[in-house]
Motif scaffolding. Structure first.
Motif, mmCIF file in Angstrom:
data_model
loop_
_atom_site.group_PDB
_atom_site.id
_atom_site.type_symbol
_atom_site.label_atom_id
_atom_site.label_comp_id
_atom_site.label_asym_id
_atom_site.label_seq_id
_atom_site.Cartn_x
_atom_site.Cartn_y
_atom_site.Cartn_z
ATOM 1 N N UNK A 41 0.872 -1.112 0.049
ATOM 2 C CA UNK A 41 -0.048 -0.103 0.028
ATOM 3 C C UNK A 41 0.824 1.392 -0.059
ATOM 4 N N UNK A 42 1.094 1.911 -1.038
ATOM 5 C CA UNK A 42 1.591 3.036 -1.153
ATOM 6 C C UNK A 42 1.363 4.187 -0.500
ATOM 7 N N UNK A 43 0.186 4.129 -0.096
ATOM 8 C CA UNK A 43 -0.413 5.511 1.032
ATOM 9 C C UNK A 43 0.184 4.982 2.402
ATOM 10 N N UNK A 44 0.604 3.894 2.465
ATOM 11 C CA UNK A 44 1.178 3.551 4.051
ATOM 12 C C UNK A 44 2.832 3.773 4.032
ATOM 13 N N UNK A 84 7.702 10.527 -3.766
ATOM 14 C CA UNK A 84 6.927 9.317 -3.743
ATOM 15 C C UNK A 84 7.768 8.204 -3.661
ATOM 16 N N UNK A 210 -0.682 5.177 -4.977
ATOM 17 C CA UNK A 210 -0.487 6.549 -4.211
ATOM 18 C C UNK A 210 -1.807 7.512 -4.572
ATOM 19 N N UNK A 211 -2.570 7.752 -3.680
ATOM 20 C CA UNK A 211 -3.674 8.635 -3.973
ATOM 21 C C UNK A 211 -2.955 10.051 -4.095
ATOM 22 N N UNK A 213 -2.736 13.814 -3.537
ATOM 23 C CA UNK A 213 -3.079 14.458 -2.303
ATOM 24 C C UNK A 213 -3.558 15.809 -2.697
ATOM 25 N N UNK A 214 -4.140 16.559 -1.842
ATOM 26 C CA UNK A 214 -4.700 18.056 -1.935
ATOM 27 C C UNK A 214 -3.943 18.787 -2.785
ATOM 28 N N UNK A 215 -2.658 18.552 -2.539
ATOM 29 C CA UNK A 215 -1.561 19.625 -3.159
ATOM 30 C C UNK A 215 -1.883 19.164 -4.772
#
Lengths: 219, 1015
Positions: A41-44, A84, A210-211, A213-215
């Motif tokens: 999980x690339x978000x972790x 990333x 990877x989600x 992000x807001x940026x």
């Protein structure tokens, strides 16, 4: 390490209690053969390198050679920039390019899905290294330049332990288990519809991308 | 005893003992048939782990606490055939388990197979332990200080010479008589003109680098209680004094470490905290929690840092702030919160604890309390008290603060109302009718904040005003589940006290202090070493240190004879020769060394340095080479360490120490935030240093014990420890002290007695069990219950009652009267008592960005995830992944300069005109006008350079492998990269010593500016 080497030299799967499963294609010979899979999980993943060093500590690969590594990149432009991380390792491909390239038939796939190299047959030709799209294997000088790579920590699996990189991940970014009998968090992850393999060739490893992000959404 | 046997079926893992989320471990596998090992030459195997795991029948397993860095995660070490076989985490320790560890009473047999993580630094312990450059015998210098010439000496000679001194370097042609500790062992004043400075004993200056609890108490027993010196000084300043000063101000000294709760927060604003690469708790804990919860959509976070950091991978936003301007950003946010009424009015208007608790908060803030803002009044700058109005002098009147009632606006005792006026100035009259001008603390904060517009703050910070507004809006949109995680980057610089105070105040503005998901302190330990069956704190002859510390931390300059004499002569007692720091957390290593350098306020007699490398680790630390070289400033220098480093290169004696794998007993409580536990550290391996004649290992404790016995100091040797039955016991070995400390902890915590299985587990596996006869069998058995688990633990939920943290402070302040009545001892001026925007300045008040504007780039430094501090160049695997470090340059800046990856560059600063060289790396992850350089590299010692050490084969752990004719071989690979501290700004106003903040003595890590030239 010496246990695995010995196992491969003997060319037998007896050590794993998987007698009679040495030949690929006889996957169903034993009813309880697991089908190992890893999800990252690339978000972790924080890029902390704990997995890389845990693997190194367990497998004692020679200096500069690793069974797993973290690839990092930068994206965006100031101030909406981010780094990333992508943990890379042997994908235990379903149709391994390394096995196809080896003219000595030294590379086979266990019924559990792990791709292994027979140390008796391997002569260090290196065709596998060139063929691998993931740059996952290497010739190991500590083994007379025979091919070496991740094997999902077979000797740890035999003891009921997780692969070193999986246990060693502080944020639980690496999930691991038996895809035939999934349980717990690994099982939950397996049901996701956003799992993606590493581009190039699919195997037993898949990734949660990877989600943004807001940026990134802003820019 | 086979560990697995007691769990019944050793092939299955008990489901009910599983940690949540660790279910991947629940697989059932047949055990392997016995594998015959192929013929192997074991010596040809690489160092470190040689395969195998904690589940192997012939493995010894120890649960302990990792000291790979200062995060103190738990660890679980498996040893086979005398080598480290596997290192993993401790499932009982919250730091390895997302704060929800295995239930404490779970039998050890059921937890051994549970997966538990540690980070790469913990794994590299294998290389730290077997580092061939480790010392195993004591060294004495055989050439001038810094020549690198040493020879091994006998332990007895070491003790004798350090204790008694003499012409101990006569062989080198040095005729001076070196004072031993015996000469300093005197109650005569160290300076007859000012007895207030303390006795000659204070000439022993004992500086501790990477110290931990356990050894800290042991060292204090020697230095303070036995020898009677006040100068046992830590390294808090170079570690993280900046953010601690902000908390010191916010909490009136009650708590210095508070951080956002990563297990409960919805929003974290990260100021200068490298959460995915460092921090304490570390990447295995805090970074992991942030990543996990952020992935689950439960938490968002933004990073305020000149560097985007590794955490930018998951961050919601990056505020690329100019170094040293965290206060500007925070104050801009507070201005926005005030202008938009987005601060927590309910919290700030509650004038006392009951009112705040009734409203659901865990603390109360003194925002409504009136401050005397009247220069004509004798208590100007202090809180208004009932005593100031009523003119009574009883204790209650002095303790009662005053607020204004909302209805009438009249003064009322603070504990009489549920709400009070928040923002007002007024004139009150005392009992004699005299006018007193007052303002609420909130009004004073508001005035401080309104000194600049948001646009001005944005300009100071180098970010758009919209980012200040947007961040403030987000920060105040999560109730009390929003908080700051502020750490070394934000505040470790000159003027950092006020930057950190502003950042800390953000939490008070939203009411999240000591709330779940908010800004939390740590919950403390379980059990204490200070009470129980053994008296480890008192002994006959125990001394009480007196006088002023050589760093002048917590010293009151106005009480000194220097002040009195100056005032008599000139009418003003100021300036002091060097600053005194009345309002500080302390641990001022930089001002200690500067004090030693200037022999101020008195000279150093003997310098002991433990596990400390100031020349390398201090910004501008190379300035102290001349200090350490000079026998007039440092008559005797003894270092206790594992290797020769850039600082003890200048020592007279080096005492070899053990690593944490072999010693470093201790009890380790949580860092902030949340959690309550005591980790118990014991070794996993026998010491690798050589031994005394009676078999004790060369290490810190053996050295101090033998020195104390030689000097006949109280508290050591025969009969030094009493028990509650009046029995007396010797303190002759390290374990005599620590094992009794564990017994006390276990007894006070009322830990159950170990089962027979777990008693056997400890006795079979733990090296410390060799010393079990130190305790009586019952005490040993109770202690073993805790040792078997690596400590005494509780989980995250247990420290809360609803949203309130049970173990926190009770009061926060927006105005600090102690700060307001302390003075800068160089100028005599009072410090502001509330938030104030101050850019980094030197001791003369010059703004550094202006002064050094000819140097266009500001240097920022940071830790890396695989390293810690100065000691990990021996972490072979970390060095394989990252063989060197770089000067990281902003992409745009690099393009303008024609710089590409790998280009060699030279950096020059005002204090280092010759400069240092490095390799450039071009990146988007650093703001323009800044360069980022990681720490840990650029070593010249720790094996990087050859040394003329006699009998090197006998001295170094690596033996012949690191020896050559004439001494020790050097390995240049260990010296790659650059050390940014060589560039750091020194202060010409203060003898060209490293720059510090005038309030707290914070050393400066963010104000050094450089010119960058492509070579």
């Amino acid at each position: 390490m010496e246990e695995r080497r010995d196992f491969l030299i003997q060319g037998g799967m007896i050590a794993l209690g998987l007698a009679g499963l040495a030949t690929p294609g006889k996957a169903e010979a034993a009813g309880n053969t697991p089908r190992w899979a890893m999800i990252i999980d690339l978000n972790r993943c924080t890029g902390c390198q704990s997995c890389v060093i845990a693997c190194k500590a367990k497998n004692q690969t020679p200096a500069g050679l690793f069974n797993t590594r973290i690839e990092s990149n930068e994206a965006g432009s100031l101030p909406t920039v981010r780094t990333s991380y992508r943990p890379m390792l042997c994908q235990q491909c379903k149709e391994p390019a390394c096995a196809k390239a080896c003219r000595r038939k030294a590379i086979t796939t266990l019924p559990s899905g792990i791709v292994v190299v027979d140390q008796a047959r391997c002569q260090g030709d290196g065709a596998c290294v060139a063929a691998c799209p993931h740059r996952a294997c290497f010739l190991n000088p500590a083994r007379d330049n025979r091919m070496d790579k991740c094997d999902f920590c077979l000797t740890r699996l035999a003891k009921g332990l997780l692969p070193a990189c999986v246990e060693g991940c502080p944020s639980g970014a690496r999930l691991f288990g038996d895809a035939k009998a999934p349980q717990g968090e690994f099982g939950a992850y397996l049901t996701r519809n956003d799992l993606a393999p590493q581009p190039g060739r699919a195997g037993r490893v898949s990734y949660v991308p990877l989600r943004k992000n807001v940026m990134e959404k802003k820019s | 005893m086979k560990k697995a046997a007691d769990s019944g079926n050793d092939k299955k893992i008990s489901r009910r003992a599983l940690v949540k989320g660790g279910a991947a471990a629940a697989v059932t596998m047949a055990w392997p048939a016995k594998l015959a090992l192929a013929g192997q030459d074991a010596a040809a195997q690489p160092e470190g782990q040689k395969g195998g795991s904690r589940l192997d029948p012939d493995a010894r397993v120890v649960h302990s606490v990792c000291l790979g860095c200062n995060a103190h995660c738990g660890n679980r070490i498996a040893v086979k055939n005398g080598t480290l076989a596997e290192i993993s985490g401790n499932p009982y320790h919250p730091y390895n388990s997302m704060a929800e560890p295995a239930a404490y009473q779970t039998p050890v047999a059921e937890t051994l197979a549970l997966p538990s993580p540690v980070c790469g630094k913990a794994q590299d312990a294998a290389n730290y332990l077997t580092n061939p450059y480790r010392l195993i015998r004591p060294l004495k210098r055989t050439g001038p200080r810094g020549s690198g010439s040493f020879a091994p000496i006998d332990w007895e000679q070491l003790i004798r010479e350090v204790a008694l001194g003499g012409k101990i370097f006569a062989e080198l042609g040095e005729e001076r008589t070196v004072p031993g500790l015996a000469e300093l062992n005197s109650d005569a004043p160290i300076d007859p003109r000012d007895p207030g400075l303390g006795p000659k004993r204070n000439g022993l200056v004992f500086m501790t680098g990477r110290l931990q609890n356990g050894r800290q108490e042991f060292i204090d027993r020697f230095v303070k209680d036995g020898f009677g010196s006040t100068n046992r000084i830590g390294h808090t300043d170079i570690c993280g004094l900046g953010f601690r000063m902000g908390n010191l101000a916010l909490t009136e000294g009650k708590e210095v470490e508070l951080k956002a709760d990563p297990w409960g927060a919805e929003y974290i604003l990260v100021f200068g905290a490298n959460i995915y690469e460092a921090l304490q708790p570390g990447i295995n804990t805090y970074g992991a929690a942030v990543a996990r919860r952020s992935a689950a959509g439960k938490l968002t976070f933004a990073i305020v840092d000149p560097r985007a950091q590794n955490a930018s991978v998951h961050a919601h936003d990056w505020i690329p702030i100019i170094p040293g301007q965290d206060g500007a950003f925070a104050m801009g946010m507070i201005r926005w919160l005030i202008e938009h009424r987005r601060y927590n009015h309910r919290y700030l208007s509650a004038p006392n604890l009951e009112a705040a608790r009734a409203a659901g908060f865990a603390t109360y803030n003194n925002a409504t309390h009136l401050v005397i803002d009247d220069p004509a009044h004798p208590n100007h700058g202090r809180f208004l008290r009932l005593a100031d109005l009523s003119l009574a002098e009883d204790e209650k009147a002095i303790a009662t603060y005053i607020v204004l009632s909302e209805k009438e606006g009249s003064p009322v005792a603070f504990d009489r109302l549920d709400r009070a006026v928040l923002d007002r100035a007024a004139t009150l009259r005392d009992a004699k009718g005299r006018a007193i001008r007052v303002k609420t603390a909130f009004r004073l904060l508001r005035e401080g904040v309104m000194a600049h517009t948001i646009e001005q703050y944005a300009a100071f910070a180098g970010v758009p005003a919209e980012q200040i507004a947007g961040t403030a809006a987000e920060f105040s949109a999560h109730g009390t589940r929003a908080a700051v995680c502020q750490y070394h980057g934000a505040g470790n610089y000159a003027s950092g006290t006020y930057a950190a105070f502003a950042v800390a105040a953000l939490n008070a503005m939203v009411g999240s202090v000591e709330m779940k998901g908010g800004y939390l302190s740590g919950g403390g330990g379980i059990g204490t070493w200070k009470k129980g069956p053994y008296n480890l704190t008192d002994f006959p002859g125990k001394r009480k240190p007196a006088g002023v510390k050589i760093s002048r931390e917590k010293g009151v300059y106005e009480k000194s004879s220097e002040y009195r004499e100056k005032k008599a002569a000139t009418g003003s007692g100021y300036p002091s020769r060097r600053p005194w720091f009345r309002f500080t957390k302390g641990g001022l290593s930089v001002e200690t060394l500067s004090g030693i350098d200037e022999r101020y306020p008195y000279p150093c007699g003997a310098l002991f340095t433990y596990f400390y490398n100031p020349v390398y680790s201090t910004p501008g630390g190379n300035r102290y080479i001349e200090t350490l070289r000079d026998p007039a400033r440092v008559p005797l220098h003894v270092s206790i360490d594992t290797s020769v480093n850039e600082s003890n290169l200048y020592a007279d004696y080096i005492v070899p120490d053990v690593t944490y794998l072999e010693g470093h007993y201790g009890w380790l409580n949580p860092h902030a935030p949340a959690l309550r536990f005591t980790g118990l550290r014991t070794p996993a391996m026998e010491p690798l240093t050589c031994r005394t004649a009676d078999g004790r290992p060369f290490c810190l404790e053996t050295f101090l014990i033998d020195l104390a016995e030689k000097l006949e100091l109280p508290g050591f040797g025969e009969g030094a420890i009493t028990d509650r039955d009046g029995g007396r016991h010797a303190l002759h070995r390290a374990e005599d002290f620590y094992l009794r400390g564990y017994a006390n902890i276990a007894a006070e915590a009322q830990v159950p007695v170990a089962t027979a299985t777990e008693l056997a587990f400890v006795e079979r596996n733990y090296p410390v069990s060799r010393f079990k006869e130190i305790l009586n069998p019952e005490q040993w058995r109770q202690t073993c219950h805790a040792l078997a688990r690596g400590g005494i633990f509780s989980d995250y939920q247990s420290v809360f009652e609803g949203e309130r943290f049970l173990h926190g402070i009770k009061r926060t302040v927006l105005y600090n009267e102690e700060l307001a009545t302390s003075r800068n001892t160089l100028t005599g001026e009072r410090f502001p008592g509330t938030l104030c925007y101050l850019p980094p300045m030197d001791a003369s008040g010059a703004v550094l960005a202006e002064k050094d504007r000819a140097y266009p780039f500001t240097v920022v430094t940071h830790k890396m995830n695989v390293h810690t501090q100065s000691r990990t160049s021996c972490h072979r695997w970390a060095m394989e992944i990252f063989p060197e470090n770089f000067v990281v340059v902003n992409e745009g800046d690099a393009a303008r300069m024609g710089l590409r990856d790998g280009d060699r560059v030279r950096l020059r600063s005002a204090s280092n005109p010759e400069g240092v060289e490095g390799k450039a790396k071009v990146s988007r992850l650093i703001r323009p006008g800044c360069v980022a350089i990681s720490f840990h590299y650029g070593h010249s010692q720790l094996g990087a350079s050859p040394l003329a050490v006699k009998d090197a084969e006998q001295v170094f752990l690596g033996g012949a492998a690191v020896a050559k004719a004439g001494g020790m071989k050097g390995d240049p690979r260990l010296g790659r990269g650059l050390n940014p501290n060589l560039l750091s700004r020194l202060d010409e106003r203060l003898a060209n010593t490293p720059l510090v903040d005038m309030v707290g003595g914070i050393p400066d890590f963010s104000s050094t500016r450089v010119q960058l030239v492509k070579l």
